[in-house]
Enzyme design. Structure first.
Site, PDB file in Angstrom:
ATOM      1  N   HIS A  64      13.163  -2.909   0.032  1.00  0.00           N
ATOM      2  CA  HIS A  64      12.816  -2.789  -1.381  1.00  0.00           C
ATOM      3  C   HIS A  64      13.773  -3.664  -2.194  1.00  0.00           C
ATOM      4  O   HIS A  64      14.984  -3.636  -1.960  1.00  0.00           O
ATOM      5  CB  HIS A  64      12.920  -1.331  -1.824  1.00  0.00           C
ATOM      6  N   ASP A 107       9.856   4.951  -1.865  1.00  0.00           N
ATOM      7  CA  ASP A 107      11.132   4.229  -1.988  1.00  0.00           C
ATOM      8  C   ASP A 107      12.320   5.191  -1.985  1.00  0.00           C
ATOM      9  O   ASP A 107      13.360   4.904  -2.586  1.00  0.00           O
ATOM     10  CB  ASP A 107      11.161   3.373  -3.270  1.00  0.00           C
ATOM     11  N   SER A 161      17.476  -3.181  -0.577  1.00  0.00           N
ATOM     12  CA  SER A 161      17.807  -2.042   0.281  1.00  0.00           C
ATOM     13  C   SER A 161      16.814  -1.938   1.432  1.00  0.00           C
ATOM     14  O   SER A 161      15.610  -2.068   1.225  1.00  0.00           O
ATOM     15  CB  SER A 161      17.695  -0.726  -0.509  1.00  0.00           C
ATOM     16  N   ASN A 180      11.448   0.135   5.625  1.00  0.00           N
ATOM     17  CA  ASN A 180      10.923  -0.644   4.497  1.00  0.00           C
ATOM     18  C   ASN A 180      12.066  -1.415   3.854  1.00  0.00           C
ATOM     19  O   ASN A 180      13.226  -1.007   3.939  1.00  0.00           O
ATOM     20  CB  ASN A 180      10.297   0.299   3.461  1.00  0.00           C
ATOM     21  N   ARG A 203       0.852  -1.186   0.000  1.00  0.00           N
ATOM     22  CA  ARG A 203       0.000   0.000   0.000  1.00  0.00           C
ATOM     23  C   ARG A 203       0.886   1.233   0.000  1.00  0.00           C
ATOM     24  O   ARG A 203       1.913   1.271   0.696  1.00  0.00           O
ATOM     25  CB  ARG A 203      -0.843   0.052   1.288  1.00  0.00           C
TER      26      ARG A 203
HETATM   27  C1  GRF Z   1       9.971  -8.426  -0.918  1.00  0.00           C
HETATM   28  O1  GRF Z   1      10.547  -8.666  -2.153  1.00  0.00           O
HETATM   29  C2  GRF Z   1      10.217  -7.010  -0.476  1.00  0.00           C
HETATM   30  O2  GRF Z   1      11.428  -6.508  -0.933  1.00  0.00           O
HETATM   31  C3  GRF Z   1       9.073  -6.265  -1.082  1.00  0.00           C
HETATM   32  O3  GRF Z   1       7.988  -7.146  -0.997  1.00  0.00           O
HETATM   33  C4  GRF Z   1       8.453  -8.484  -0.970  1.00  0.00           C
HETATM   34  C5  GRF Z   1       7.864  -9.160   0.229  1.00  0.00           C
HETATM   35  O4  GRF Z   1       8.137 -10.520   0.271  1.00  0.00           O
HETATM   36  N1  GRF Z   1       8.878  -5.011  -0.412  1.00  0.00           N
HETATM   37  P1  GRF Z   1       7.713 -11.378   1.531  1.00  0.00           P
HETATM   38  O5  GRF Z   1       6.203 -11.201   1.698  1.00  0.00           O
HETATM   39  O6  GRF Z   1       8.470 -10.896   2.713  1.00  0.00           O
HETATM   40  O7  GRF Z   1       8.046 -12.795   1.165  1.00  0.00           O
END
Ligand code: GRF
Length: 224
Positions: A117, A153, A144, A115, A99
């Site tokens: 990413h 991001d 990251s 977060n 979201r």
């Molecule tokens: C990951 O690739 C993360 O970088 C991105 O969303 C994905 C989440 O994967 N923000 P998970 O649900 O932790 O397996």
């Protein structure tokens, strides 16, 4: 240990939307006694997020807040913030929370919202990062962890993991290795925060009082 607090523990609320493999990595790292972080609750905007089952299996409180039940982003974010704040966490961790958060929400958690990413930010903000890295002919990719600011991001980086791209990589094989690296650096960043070692200041993120470079702390993963 966090400075200024009487308790060595750092309460964390984790927000998810899906599989929750990063949540699992955090649960495992805390269970191994590696981190003073303690997950108070896991909140999902989707009832079918598998991460909810992971949390329940670990005895962690879960909550579903379906964004579709709210009249717009602001109303959902206000309810989300109220649900989070009921746990009085020191840290809020976005772990695959799909979201976009409103500016007011982000400001409310300034300096305590992280977060992860799947790219070497500032490259490839947004979606389809693995395919974009391949299409660009990059030799390196990665992930990251960053503080969340109002720019999507775009907040100050804490740590990056660099993953080499192989000639025969597909988006799927690359995603798998990057995911493996995510599971290393997210628990690390959360531990640093919980120990009071990582903080957000006006000039950027610091580790042990030293301003981190724009890339954050960079770790290289030969094959993870
Ligand atoms: C990951 O690739 C993360 O970088 C991105 O969303 C994905 C989440 O994967 N923000 P998970 O649900 O932790 O397996």
């Amino acid at each position: 240990m966090r400075s200024g607090g009487s308790s060595p523990q750092c309460k964390v609320v984790v927000l998810i939307s899906g599989s929750g493999s990063n949540l699992q990595a955090l649960i495992d790292s805390i269970a191994s006694g590696d981190s003073p972080a303690q997950i108070s609750a896991v909140i999902s905007n989707r009832a079918d997020a598998y991460g909810l089952q992971r949390a329940q299996a670990a005895g962690i409180a879960t909550l579903v807040l379906d964004h579709k039940q709210f009249e717009g982003r602001e109303a959902f974010d206000a309810a989300l913030a109220a649900a989070i704040d009921a746990y009085q966490p020191q840290l809020v961790v976005l772990a695959g929370f799909m979201r976009i958060l409103s500016a007011g929400f982000v400001r409310h958690y300034q300096g305590r919202l992280l977060n992860i990413h799947p790219s070497l930010l500032p490259k490839y903000k947004g979606l389809h990062t693995h395919q974009r890295a391949l299409d660009a002919g990059d030799r390196e990719h990665g992930c990251s962890v960053h503080f969340v600011t109002e720019e999507l991001d775009g907040g100050p980086l804490v740590v990056q993991a660099v993953v080499a791209i192989a000639a025969d990589d597909s988006a799927d094989t690359l995603a798998q290795r990057v995911h493996g690296a995510e599971h290393q650096i997210y628990p690390l960043a959360v531990r640093w925060f919980a120990e009071g070692r990582v903080q957000l200041h006006e000039q950027g993120a610091t580790l042990d009082g030293q301003l981190l470079p724009a890339s954050g702390q960079v770790l290289h993963y030969a094959d993870s």
